[in-house]
Design an enzyme around this catalytic site. Structure first.
Site, PDB file in Angstrom:
ATOM      1  N   GLY A   1      26.054  52.892  16.379  1.00  0.00           N
ATOM      2  CA  GLY A   1      24.823  53.510  15.706  1.00  0.00           C
ATOM      3  C   GLY A   1      25.484  53.970  14.448  1.00  0.00           C
TER       4      GLY A   1
ATOM      5  N   GLY B   1      27.426  57.258  14.901  1.00  0.00           N
ATOM      6  CA  GLY B   1      28.585  56.609  15.867  1.00  0.00           C
ATOM      7  C   GLY B   1      29.816  56.170  14.726  1.00  0.00           C
TER       8      GLY B   1
ATOM      9  CG  ASP C   1      22.444  50.785  29.998  1.00  0.00           C
ATOM     10  OD1 ASP C   1      22.185  52.192  29.498  1.00  0.00           O
ATOM     11  OD2 ASP C   1      21.411  50.149  30.354  1.00  0.00           O
TER      12      ASP C   1
ATOM     13  CB  SER D   1      19.435  59.067  20.574  1.00  0.00           C
ATOM     14  OG  SER D   1      18.184  59.758  20.683  1.00  0.00           O
TER      15      SER D   1
ATOM     16  CE1 TYR E   1      15.549  60.875  18.781  1.00  0.00           C
ATOM     17  CE2 TYR E   1      15.108  62.848  17.480  1.00  0.00           C
ATOM     18  CZ  TYR E   1      15.925  61.916  17.514  1.00  0.00           C
ATOM     19  OH  TYR E   1      17.123  61.957  17.306  1.00  0.00           O
TER      20      TYR E   1
ATOM     21  CE  LYS F   1      18.962  63.146  20.115  1.00  0.00           C
ATOM     22  NZ  LYS F   1      20.433  62.943  20.328  1.00  0.00           N
TER      23      LYS F   1
ATOM     24  CB  ALA G   1      18.390  69.193   9.433  1.00  0.00           C
TER      25      ALA G   1
ATOM     26  CB  ILE H   1      20.815  61.942   9.833  1.00  0.00           C
ATOM     27  CG1 ILE H   1      21.145  62.887  10.684  1.00  0.00           C
ATOM     28  CG2 ILE H   1      21.894  61.048   9.441  1.00  0.00           C
ATOM     29  CD1 ILE H   1      21.656  62.642  12.256  1.00  0.00           C
TER      30      ILE H   1
END
Length: 338
Positions: free
Chosen positions: A13, A16, A50, A72, A137, A141, A166, A168
């Site tokens: 992601g 990541g 997974d 996520s 969401y 979280k 906050a 991104i």
């Protein structure tokens, strides 16, 4: 040189990939990095797996010192997928880490775990999690963050921490940044909701990654078990953020039409009603109108003090690099109309 084995869950992601790049470029520690995700990446060794499969997680985390969990689903999906990945998946991560003796678990949470539509100005981490969240969401979280922090156990040598970025954005961001690109492409760049008087903390993804790398080095028994706000510390009005990209993409006549919130909220409610009735995706939602009408500014003094965090990329640098990426997208987009 010290060697540390790190697994980045969600390594394919946006966040990541930036974390992996910074870990591999760090000259002070020899990080041996593995990405664990549904898809492989070309940056590091990859394990296809997974997060909802604890056996796969456990195998990937064997003999690993540090686990960074930034996996996520994107925003705007159904409640079921968020509970499956953010809650059950995170519970699997915690259990797998504990079963194989991982020393540090660094979790990418969200600044929105304390947001339910109220104005936030210099909000710090003492603000409680919302009792009722505006969407699944943020709700999941919040649950996931609590799972991670409650697992903190310095006595046994298992340290956990949660970072709350906050807003991104950055090159490769398919949410905030790309949403502005889509509006520029589809002719929606002329519209502004409200009077552009609400401030937002937008955080360049390189700074988000930097905070995670700092945790790899600085997480200890004293600063563990807590959440930390992460921002660029340069609040900006939302439509100033959008206009920077509109102008850079050649849409100079942007934001000419203003829609007052008194009109926008009823329009959004009607859109949601018909979207639910006829089963189509609604983009003009009451959640987004609430988001646009409230300040969201966070205090990062705790992260500065206890993690040594400070932004290493200015907001201007982040905006400029993101515009380069969006311009490249525009130049390759055969459907873009001048």
């Amino acid at each position: 040189m010290e060697t540390k084995k790190v697994v980045v869950i969600g390594g394919s992601g946006l966040v990541g990939q930036y974390i992996i790049k910074q870990l591999l470029n760090d000259k002070s520690v020899n990080y041996q990095v593995t990405s664990f995700d549904l898809t492989a990446n070309s940056l590091s060794h990859s394990v296809i797996g997974d997060i909802t499969n604890i056996a796969q997680l456990t195998e990937a985390l064997e003999n690993v010192e540090i686990c960074i969990h930034c996996a996520s689903p994107r925003t705007g999906l159904g409640k079921e997928i968020y509970f499956k990945v953010n809650v059950e998946g995170t519970r699997n991560v915690v259990d797998a880490c504990k079963s194989v003796g991982v020393k540090k678990l660094i979790f990418t949470s969200s600044a929105s775990v304390v947001y339910n539509g109220q104005h936030l100005l210099n909000a710090n981490e003492d603000l409680p999690h919302c009792d009722i969240h505006l969407d699944a969401y943020n709700e999941t979280k919040s649950i996931a963050e609590k799972l991670v922090l409650e697992a903190n156990d310095p006595a046994s040598g298992f340290l956990t921490i949660a970072l709350r970025p906050a807003g991104i954005f950055g090159p490769g961001d398919l949410q905030a940044s790309y949403s502005v690109y889509k509006a520029a492409k589809e002719g929606k760049y002329k519209y502004m909701v409200g009077e552009n008087k609400t401030l937002f903390d937008m955080t360049f993804v390189g700074n988000v990654a930097h905070a995670h790398v700092l945790c790899c080095k600085n997480l200890n028994a004293e600063n563990s078990g807590q959440a930390y706000n992460i921002t660029n510390d340069e609040p900006i009005y939302w439509f100033d953020f959008a206009k920077f990209f509109y102008d850079g993409l050649g849409r100079k006549d942007s934001l000419k039409i203003q829609i007052p919130f008194t009109i926008a909220f009823p329009m959004a409610a009607i859109s949601e009603f018909f979207g639910h009735l006829f089963k189509f995706e609604v983009l003009f939602t009451t959640f987004r109108m609430t988001f646009l009408s409230t300040n969201r500014v966070y205090d990062i003094s705790k992260a500065r003090k206890y993690l040594g965090y400070k932004p290493v990329y200015s907001l201007e640098e982040g905006l400029e690099s993101t515009l380069v990426w969006l311009t490249e997208l525009r130049d390759k987009d055969t459907e873009w109309k001048v």
